[in-house]
Design an enzyme around this catalytic site. Structure first.
Site: not given
Ligand code: CO
Length: 292
Positions: A120, A177, A240
């Site tokens: 965005h 995520h 991650h």
């Molecule tokens: Co992150």
């Protein structure tokens, strides 16, 4: 399907174009110069960066002769790379450079998975660049990976086909995520539904956001699952995937599941390492580029 409807509303609301007419500078003939800006969160891990090499290779094949540049949205990663002598621009710096280098048409491809907060922001800033006087004639932002039901089905199929050694009765959890700050978090719920329709013991959970690993564990128990594969639903197998998903720390998904008695096998492969998935991103880029 409700989740898919939510997704289509979210995507439609975000998919707006910025366009502005450029005026030829005094004494200069208006020429057309097209460029592609590839934008990712970024990674400082050379292993994970292989995914970006594949994207670049396929983008060069798909758009021969078109100027291709990269930008990373993560300031932290840019700073880390700068210490190693590698300069990566932010999307805004890269766009300013393209503008001063005289490019007239720019297609921006976001290597983000969902049209979330980072997408965005990128969209909004690209739109502002499109409004500058005397700059680009047109700047378009291509959609991120999961932008339609068809995209979701393609991605789910490719990911499910690439779990080596998986046997019947063994589950998969895809690590998205997720975000607590953006309505596009609903995409992960939609994606979970798509996986479920293809494979009843394949789930999506997110590091952040509403659909946590804790939601999935009771479902695994109910299905009497003994072994779980963990796969990132992210463009690269970066921090991650390596730490929150597959790390040895007690709070990683691998450790949490092992502690609950499951056998766990993480697969450290980002979605942008699969050519068929890269092609979904590139189809979105082609769709944007076709307006030039
Ligand atoms: Co992150």
């Amino acid at each position: 399907m409700r989740a898919k409807r939510i997704l289509s509303v979210v995507v439609t609301a975000l998919f707006l174009f910025g366009a502005a007419e450029a005026v030829a500078k005094h004494g200069e003939k208006p020429t057309v110069k097209k460029a592609i800006l590839l934008v990712a969160f970024g990674t400082s891990d050379p292993e994970a960066a292989k995914a970006f090499d594949l994207v670049e290779k396929r983008a060069r094949l798909g758009f021969p002769g078109v100027e291709l540049r990269w930008a990373y949205t993560s300031r932290m990663i840019r700073a880390k790379l700068a210490k190693e002598g590698r300069t990566l621009d932010s999307p805004e710096t890269a766009l300013a450079r393209l503008m001063s280098d005289g490019f007239t048409h720019v297609a921006v491809l976001s290597l983000h998975t969902i049209p979330g907060e980072e997408f965005h922001e990128l969209y909004q800033n690209a739109h502002l660049f499109g409004q500058m006087a005397g700059g680009f004639q047109r700047i378009l932002v291509a959609r991120p990976l999961l932008s339609s039901a068809k995209d979701m089905e393609t991605v789910a199929q490719v990911l499910l086909q690439n779990i080596p050694g998986r046997k019947a009765g063994e589950a998969v959890i895809f690590m998205g995520h997720g975000t607590e700050h953006h309505p596009a978090d609903a995409v992960y719920l939609a994606m979970n539904q798509v996986f479920q329709e293809l494979d009843s013991i394949a789930y999506v959970a997110a590091v952040e956001g509403s659909n946590s690993l804790e939601n999935v564990i009771p479902k695994l128990k109910k299905r009497k699952v003994k072994k779980v594969f963990l796969v990132p639903l992210m463009s690269v197998a970066g921090d991650h995937a390596k730490n929150d998903m597959a790390g040895d720390e007690a709070d990683s998904w691998k450790s949490i599941l092992a502690e609950k008695g499951f056998k766990v096998e993480p697969i450290l492969k980002g979605s942008a390492e699969h050519p068929e998935i890269v092609d979904v991103w590139l189809e979105h880029l082609k769709a944007a580029f076709s307006h030039f």
